[in-house]
Motif scaffolding. Structure first.
Motif, short mmCIF file in Angstrom:
data_model
loop_
_atom_site.label_atom_id
_atom_site.label_comp_id
_atom_site.label_asym_id
_atom_site.label_seq_id
_atom_site.Cartn_x
_atom_site.Cartn_y
_atom_site.Cartn_z
N ASN A 101 0.83 -1.20 0.00
CA ASN A 101 0.00 0.00 0.00
C ASN A 101 0.87 1.25 0.00
O ASN A 101 1.97 1.27 0.56
CB ASN A 101 -0.92 0.01 1.22
N CYS A 102 0.37 2.28 -0.63
CA CYS A 102 1.06 3.57 -0.60
C CYS A 102 0.67 4.32 0.66
O CYS A 102 -0.38 4.08 1.25
CB CYS A 102 0.72 4.38 -1.84
N SER A 103 1.51 5.24 1.09
CA SER A 103 1.36 5.86 2.41
C SER A 103 0.12 6.74 2.53
O SER A 103 -0.66 6.59 3.46
CB SER A 103 2.62 6.67 2.75
N ASP A 104 -0.07 7.67 1.58
CA ASP A 104 -1.17 8.62 1.75
C ASP A 104 -2.20 8.60 0.63
O ASP A 104 -3.39 8.79 0.87
CB ASP A 104 -0.61 10.05 1.91
N LYS A 105 -1.75 8.35 -0.60
CA LYS A 105 -2.69 8.31 -1.72
C LYS A 105 -2.27 7.20 -2.68
O LYS A 105 -1.13 6.73 -2.64
CB LYS A 105 -2.72 9.66 -2.44
N CYS B 167 -0.88 4.93 -5.63
CA CYS B 167 0.27 5.06 -6.52
C CYS B 167 -0.14 4.71 -7.94
O CYS B 167 -1.28 4.35 -8.22
CB CYS B 167 1.40 4.15 -6.06
N LYS C 221 -1.22 0.44 -6.06
CA LYS C 221 -0.19 0.14 -5.07
C LYS C 221 1.19 0.27 -5.69
O LYS C 221 1.33 0.67 -6.85
CB LYS C 221 -0.41 -1.27 -4.50
N ARG C 222 2.22 -0.07 -4.93
CA ARG C 222 3.60 0.02 -5.43
C ARG C 222 4.25 -1.36 -5.35
O ARG C 222 3.90 -2.20 -4.54
CB ARG C 222 4.40 1.02 -4.61
N SER D 284 6.98 -4.22 -4.61
CA SER D 284 7.90 -4.54 -3.52
C SER D 284 8.29 -6.00 -3.65
O SER D 284 7.53 -6.89 -3.29
CB SER D 284 7.26 -4.29 -2.15
#
Length: 281
Positions: A112-116, A118, A124-125, A127
């Motif tokens: 998950n992305c931190s605030d908004k 991606c 999401k991002r 990893s």
């Protein structure tokens, strides 16, 4: 296939008729939809003493035919030919007896992305992970100093010797629970001079790909490889323990596995990672 960041020592026998010859290479990519550099590279091999007639346009050699970018069979055939010299002057010192067995899965996961959201899949991002754990670099002090000065809470020594959950690593439509990796500063602690066998297993989590795994601080022998899920009973019977290639970077085939062996005799903190930047873990 020569993996990104990989080096090779090759012997070329100059036993062809006098003249000039073309060398050529281009990228190999097994990932669906992933962008890559499609540039082709080439060079001329010219015998010493070749006269001007050999370089006349009408006598130039034909450019070699290269397989398609995603031809897994061609890449596998090339890689399967790698061997060590295994001579008296260049002996092969692969461990026959193994006392430390490790099994690492390699996956491309999502976080998950931190605030908004991606721009990655599902907002999401990416990893990447080994055994579903994405490595987090310590922020204040390096692992080596934390180890020697016994500074707590910098890293954990509980990296798993095998995946926390076993599953059909190359299966289609894998459960969503495997999409998200856990993360932490976890290390694998090896005994000095241990004889280590590590099986690197590719997975179809999110998307399968060829992974170019590099181990810092060591060279290792590639004793086996194959497609599908590694079979611990049958696959070791086909290991090459006579003249396996000695490498520091190895390509783990798409939805396949590679087995390597090395002697843990170089103390330190050593990273293992994929040489594709978006797969760093």
């Amino acid at each position: 296939m020569i993996s990104p960041g990989q080096t090779m020592d090759l012997l070329l026998q100059a036993n062809q008729p006098h003249g000039i010859y073309v060398m050529a290479a281009r990228a190999y990519s097994s990932a669906f939809g992933a962008g890559f550099d499609k540039t082709m590279t080439s060079a001329i091999v010219k015998y010493r003493g070749s006269d001007e007639q050999d370089t006349h346009p009408r006598r130039l050699p034909i450019f070699p035919h290269l397989p398609p970018y995603n031809r897994i069979q061609a890449a596998t055939y090339f890689t399967k030919q790698f061997r060590s010299l295994a001579t008296k002057n260049h002996p092969t010192k692969v461990s026959i007896q193994v006392d430390t067995h490790l099994f690492f899965t390699i996956s491309v996961n999502l976080l998950n992305c931190s605030d908004k959201p991606c721009s990655g899949p599902f907002g999401k991002r990416f990893s990447a992970s080994f055994n579903n754990i994405s490595f987090v670099m310590p922020q204040s002090i390096d692992i080596l100093r934390a180890y020697y000065y016994k500074i707590p809470k910098v890293f954990e020594k509980n990296f798993p010797v095998k995946p926390p959950k076993e599953f059909n690593y190359i299966g289609d439509d894998l459960p969503n629970e495997f999409l998200t990796s856990s993360y932490g500063t976890k290390v694998m602690v090896l005994k000095y001079n241990a004889s280590v066998e590590l099986v690197l297993q590719g997975t179809n989590v999110l998307a399968s790909d060829n992974h170019h795994v590099h181990l810092h601080g060591y060279s290792f022998y590639v004793v086996g490889s194959g497609f599908g899920n590694f079979n611990p009973k049958e696959d070791p019977l086909r290991y090459n323990l006579v003249d396996p290639p000695k490498e520091s970077t190895v390509g783990v085939p798409k939805n396949g596995w590679v087995a390597i062996r090395f002697r843990a005799n170089n103390p330190g903190i050593w990273l293992m990672h994929c040489h594709i930047e978006r797969h760093q873990t």
